[in-house]
Scaffold this motif. Structure first.
Motif, PDB file in Angstrom:
ATOM      1  N   ALA A 294      39.358  74.057  29.464  1.00 47.61           N
ATOM      2  CA  ALA A 294      40.148  73.240  28.537  1.00 47.61           C
ATOM      3  C   ALA A 294      41.638  73.276  28.835  1.00 47.61           C
ATOM      4  CB  ALA A 294      39.900  73.644  27.081  1.00 47.61           C
ATOM      5  N   GLY A 295      42.065  74.010  29.860  1.00 42.97           N
ATOM      6  CA  GLY A 295      43.453  73.958  30.313  1.00 42.97           C
ATOM      7  C   GLY A 295      44.484  74.301  29.261  1.00 42.97           C
ATOM      8  N   GLN A 296      44.275  75.399  28.518  1.00 42.54           N
ATOM      9  CA  GLN A 296      45.153  75.693  27.384  1.00 42.54           C
ATOM     10  C   GLN A 296      46.267  76.696  27.678  1.00 42.54           C
ATOM     11  OE1 GLN A 296      45.159  74.170  24.139  1.00 42.54           O
ATOM     12  NE2 GLN A 296      44.207  72.807  25.630  1.00 42.54           N
ATOM     13  N   GLY A 297      46.232  77.398  28.799  1.00 46.59           N
ATOM     14  CA  GLY A 297      47.181  78.477  29.036  1.00 46.59           C
ATOM     15  C   GLY A 297      48.629  78.054  28.981  1.00 46.59           C
ATOM     16  N   LEU A 298      49.033  77.096  29.814  1.00 49.74           N
ATOM     17  CA  LEU A 298      50.430  76.657  29.841  1.00 49.74           C
ATOM     18  C   LEU A 298      50.817  75.983  28.535  1.00 49.74           C
ATOM     19  CD1 LEU A 298      53.145  76.140  31.175  1.00 49.74           C
ATOM     20  CD2 LEU A 298      52.162  74.111  32.264  1.00 49.74           C
ATOM     21  N   ASN A 299      49.922  75.204  27.976  1.00 48.57           N
ATOM     22  CA  ASN A 299      50.248  74.504  26.733  1.00 48.57           C
ATOM     23  C   ASN A 299      50.510  75.484  25.590  1.00 48.57           C
ATOM     24  OD1 ASN A 299      49.818  71.700  27.698  1.00 48.57           O
ATOM     25  ND2 ASN A 299      47.748  72.446  28.054  1.00 48.57           N
ATOM     26  N   LEU A 300      49.716  76.556  25.528  1.00 50.48           N
ATOM     27  CA  LEU A 300      49.949  77.587  24.523  1.00 50.48           C
ATOM     28  C   LEU A 300      51.291  78.273  24.770  1.00 50.48           C
ATOM     29  CD1 LEU A 300      48.747  79.160  22.101  1.00 50.48           C
ATOM     30  CD2 LEU A 300      47.685  80.709  23.765  1.00 50.48           C
ATOM     31  N   GLY A 301      51.618  78.515  26.037  1.00 42.83           N
ATOM     32  CA  GLY A 301      52.886  79.141  26.372  1.00 42.83           C
ATOM     33  C   GLY A 301      54.090  78.284  26.018  1.00 42.83           C
ATOM     34  N   LEU A 302      53.994  76.978  26.219  1.00 43.93           N
ATOM     35  CA  LEU A 302      55.095  76.096  25.851  1.00 43.93           C
ATOM     36  C   LEU A 302      55.307  76.076  24.343  1.00 43.93           C
ATOM     37  CD1 LEU A 302      54.529  73.107  28.318  1.00 43.93           C
ATOM     38  CD2 LEU A 302      56.337  74.845  28.415  1.00 43.93           C
ATOM     39  N   ARG A 303      54.223  76.168  23.579  1.00 43.84           N
ATOM     40  CA  ARG A 303      54.377  76.257  22.124  1.00 43.84           C
ATOM     41  C   ARG A 303      55.033  77.580  21.735  1.00 43.84           C
ATOM     42  NH1 ARG A 303      49.047  73.946  22.345  1.00 43.84           N
ATOM     43  NH2 ARG A 303      47.994  75.787  21.482  1.00 43.84           N
ATOM     44  N   ASP A 304      54.683  78.663  22.431  1.00 43.90           N
ATOM     45  CA  ASP A 304      55.389  79.931  22.227  1.00 43.90           C
ATOM     46  C   ASP A 304      56.892  79.745  22.402  1.00 43.90           C
ATOM     47  OD1 ASP A 304      53.078  81.430  21.793  1.00 43.90           O
ATOM     48  OD2 ASP A 304      53.062  82.349  23.775  1.00 43.90           O
ATOM     49  N   ALA A 305      57.269  79.111  23.498  1.00 42.57           N
ATOM     50  CA  ALA A 305      58.688  78.945  23.820  1.00 42.57           C
ATOM     51  C   ALA A 305      59.408  78.148  22.752  1.00 42.57           C
ATOM     52  CB  ALA A 305      58.830  78.266  25.186  1.00 42.57           C
ATOM     53  N   ALA A 306      58.797  77.065  22.287  1.00 39.53           N
ATOM     54  CA  ALA A 306      59.448  76.215  21.288  1.00 39.53           C
ATOM     55  C   ALA A 306      59.663  76.964  19.977  1.00 39.53           C
ATOM     56  CB  ALA A 306      58.614  74.956  21.059  1.00 39.53           C
ATOM     57  N   VAL A 307      58.668  77.724  19.545  1.00 35.42           N
ATOM     58  CA  VAL A 307      58.782  78.436  18.269  1.00 35.42           C
ATOM     59  C   VAL A 307      59.757  79.605  18.387  1.00 35.42           C
ATOM     60  CG1 VAL A 307      57.519  79.793  16.553  1.00 35.42           C
ATOM     61  CG2 VAL A 307      56.499  77.717  17.506  1.00 35.42           C
ATOM     62  N   LEU A 308      59.725  80.335  19.501  1.00 38.94           N
ATOM     63  CA  LEU A 308      60.664  81.446  19.668  1.00 38.94           C
ATOM     64  C   LEU A 308      62.101  80.943  19.708  1.00 38.94           C
ATOM     65  CD1 LEU A 308      61.199  84.433  20.073  1.00 38.94           C
ATOM     66  CD2 LEU A 308      60.835  84.107  22.542  1.00 38.94           C
ATOM     67  N   ALA A 309      62.345  79.829  20.367  1.00 40.34           N
ATOM     68  CA  ALA A 309      63.702  79.268  20.406  1.00 40.34           C
ATOM     69  C   ALA A 309      64.173  78.894  19.009  1.00 40.34           C
ATOM     70  CB  ALA A 309      63.734  78.050  21.323  1.00 40.34           C
ATOM     71  N   ARG A 310      63.281  78.336  18.211  1.00 39.62           N
ATOM     72  CA  ARG A 310      63.669  77.982  16.848  1.00 39.62           C
ATOM     73  C   ARG A 310      64.038  79.225  16.043  1.00 39.62           C
ATOM     74  NH1 ARG A 310      59.594  74.883  15.756  1.00 39.62           N
ATOM     75  NH2 ARG A 310      58.286  76.342  14.597  1.00 39.62           N
ATOM     76  N   ALA A 311      63.278  80.309  16.233  1.00 43.42           N
ATOM     77  CA  ALA A 311      63.567  81.549  15.513  1.00 43.42           C
ATOM     78  C   ALA A 311      64.881  82.175  15.988  1.00 43.42           C
ATOM     79  CB  ALA A 311      62.421  82.536  15.690  1.00 43.42           C
ATOM     80  N   LEU A 312      65.076  82.239  17.320  1.00 47.16           N
ATOM     81  CA  LEU A 312      66.286  82.848  17.855  1.00 47.16           C
ATOM     82  C   LEU A 312      67.515  81.980  17.605  1.00 47.16           C
ATOM     83  CD1 LEU A 312      64.964  84.265  21.240  1.00 47.16           C
ATOM     84  CD2 LEU A 312      65.559  85.555  19.190  1.00 47.16           C
ATOM     85  N   GLY A 313      67.311  80.683  17.406  1.00 45.09           N
ATOM     86  CA  GLY A 313      68.436  79.797  17.095  1.00 45.09           C
ATOM     87  C   GLY A 313      69.113  80.161  15.788  1.00 45.09           C
ATOM     88  N   ARG A 314      68.394  80.887  14.948  1.00 46.63           N
ATOM     89  CA  ARG A 314      68.989  81.348  13.685  1.00 46.63           C
ATOM     90  C   ARG A 314      69.765  82.647  13.891  1.00 46.63           C
ATOM     91  NH1 ARG A 314      63.206  80.951  11.936  1.00 46.63           N
ATOM     92  NH2 ARG A 314      62.795  78.737  11.590  1.00 46.63           N
ATOM     93  N   GLY A 315      69.733  83.161  15.130  1.00 44.98           N
ATOM     94  CA  GLY A 315      70.435  84.398  15.458  1.00 44.98           C
ATOM     95  C   GLY A 315      69.573  85.283  16.317  1.00 44.98           C
ATOM     96  N   ALA A 316      70.124  85.755  17.462  1.00 45.47           N
ATOM     97  CA  ALA A 316      69.376  86.611  18.381  1.00 45.47           C
ATOM     98  C   ALA A 316      69.329  88.019  17.797  1.00 45.47           C
ATOM     99  CB  ALA A 316      70.022  86.612  19.769  1.00 45.47           C
ATOM    100  N   LYS A 317      68.394  88.233  16.884  1.00 44.92           N
ATOM    101  CA  LYS A 317      68.320  89.499  16.162  1.00 44.92           C
ATOM    102  C   LYS A 317      66.862  89.860  15.916  1.00 44.92           C
ATOM    103  CE  LYS A 317      69.279  86.755  12.036  1.00 44.92           C
ATOM    104  NZ  LYS A 317      70.235  86.505  10.941  1.00 44.92           N
TER     105      LYS A 317
END
Length: 382
Positions: A294-317
């Motif tokens: 089902a080719g989910q590895g990279l797609n799951l990783g890109l969702r990780d990146a998007a959500v982590l960036a949103r969290a860190l955008g509030r402050g790298a803490k």
């Protein structure tokens, strides 16, 4: 780069597609590019020249658009045909049911890296390559990373985005060896069906054919999973014998297979753990290496990146890391569980296989269930 410059808000270890995407997303969330550093052991040219085929879901394409890394050369997937070899029943997913131009796209790993690297360069993201992190020391105020060239990097948060492949990783909490090897190649079919992808389950593992015609005469990217001992024998076959064996496994839906590129193989397994500490976190393959079904590895990783960036955008803490872990838990758990179940359920020739084949047929009849599965593959658990 002088010593003063080796101080950052976020250090990203691994500049593959997931690490690069994280850096680009962080800029969109308000972090200045020069306050982010990418560290990778490969030269950029080496990564860009990687010819591996990868499948991007429609949701991943939307994420790449957000960081101006799309469009890029790719073949759209309009339909996905799922079947079980030797059993009745099949399911067909179609873009028309979802009102989308495509369910996903097939492209090359190097082209995704190139597009994301150019986005990061435009944003002024710092890059240290080729360089590898030899050790890091996490303290109350930040993380100190020592590189193999003697330099030291200090960051408020360090992100591990360098995963590697199964069999070459440290064992994680959730680990399963599928006793399968994936053979990767590009093949030509005599009667291609444009923009239709195939996932065909066999006794030994899934066989995927992804449409990818970029003008060189090849038309499909092949991922063929089988027992390791058989994979060694198949790799040793001449081209004509290899194409005959592929035809025997896949059937005649695409006519005959007439040509194949060079073949490579790698072992398959699940190796996953949601790892994080006060100031460090793992994403993408570093957090979860999956079976390619089902080719989910990279797609799951890109969702990780998007959500982590949103969290860190509030402050790298530290609180941002915990917020990320909480938000990603359901999608990770569901995608890992679904991929693991698909990789195991259809293998073998036991009495359940006819029922599973009929289940594919039932999925084709029950439109809400089919649409739900397709949406999970495209967007994850939202």
């Amino acid at each position: 780069m002088n010593q003063e410059a080796l101080d950052f808000d976020v250090a990203v270890c691994g500049a593959g597609p997931v690490g690069l995407a994280l850096a680009a997303f962080l800029v969109r969330r308000g972090l200045p590019g020069p306050r982010i550093v990418l560290i990778d052991g490969k030269a950029l040219g080496q990564a860009i020249s990687d010819p591996r085929s990868i499948a991007l879901s429609w949701g991943s394409v939307q994420l790449l658009e957000e960081v101006r890394a799309w469009p890029l050369p790719a073949t759209p997937i309009h339909e996905i045909h799922v079947s079980r070899r030797g059993q009745l029943g099949r399911s067909l997913m179609d873009r028309g049911e979802h009102g989308l131009p495509a369910l996903g796209y097939v492209t090359r790993y190097g082209q995704v890296v190139d597009a994301l690297a150019r986005a990061c360069e435009r944003d002024g993201v710092a890059v240290l390559r080729p360089a590898r992190v030899e050790s890091f020391d996490e303290g109350a105020e930040g993380v100190n990373l020592r590189l193999d060239d003697g330099r030291e990097v200090r960051a408020q948060v360090a992100v591990q985005a360098e995963g590697g492949v199964f069999g070459q990783q440290e064992d994680k909490a959730q680990r399963r060896d599928y006793a399968q090897t994936a053979i990767i190649a590009r093949v030509t079919a005599s009667q291609p069906l444009p923009h239709r992808a195939f996932e065909r389950f066999t006794d030994e593992g899934p066989l995927a054919l992804l449409p990818q015609d970029d003008g060189d005469g090849h038309q499909y990217a092949l991922v063929w999973c089988m027992r390791p001992e058989r994979a060694n024998a198949v790799l040793a076959l001449g081209d004509e014998q290899f194409l005959h064996a592929l035809g025997e496994a896949f059937g005649l839906r695409l006519g005959r297979f007439t040509a194949a590129s060079g073949r490579v193989a790698f072992p398959l397994g699940l190796n996953a753990e949601a790892r994080a500490s006060t100031r460090t976190v793992a994403i993408g393959n570093a957090a979860q290496t999956l079976h390619p079904v089902a080719g989910q590895g990279l797609n799951l990783g890109l969702r990780d990146a998007a959500v982590l960036a949103r969290a860190l955008g509030r402050g790298a803490k530290p609180s941002a890391i915990q917020a990320f872990m909480d938000e990603r838990a359901r999608d990770r758990r569901l995608t890992i569980g679904l991929t693991d179940a698909m990789a195991r359920a259809f293998v073998g020739a036991g009495p359940l296989q006819p029922l599973l084949g009929l289940g594919l047929g039932a999925l084709d009849i029950v439109k809400p269930a089919r649409m739900l599965l397709a949406e999970l593959m495209m967007f994850g658990r939202r």
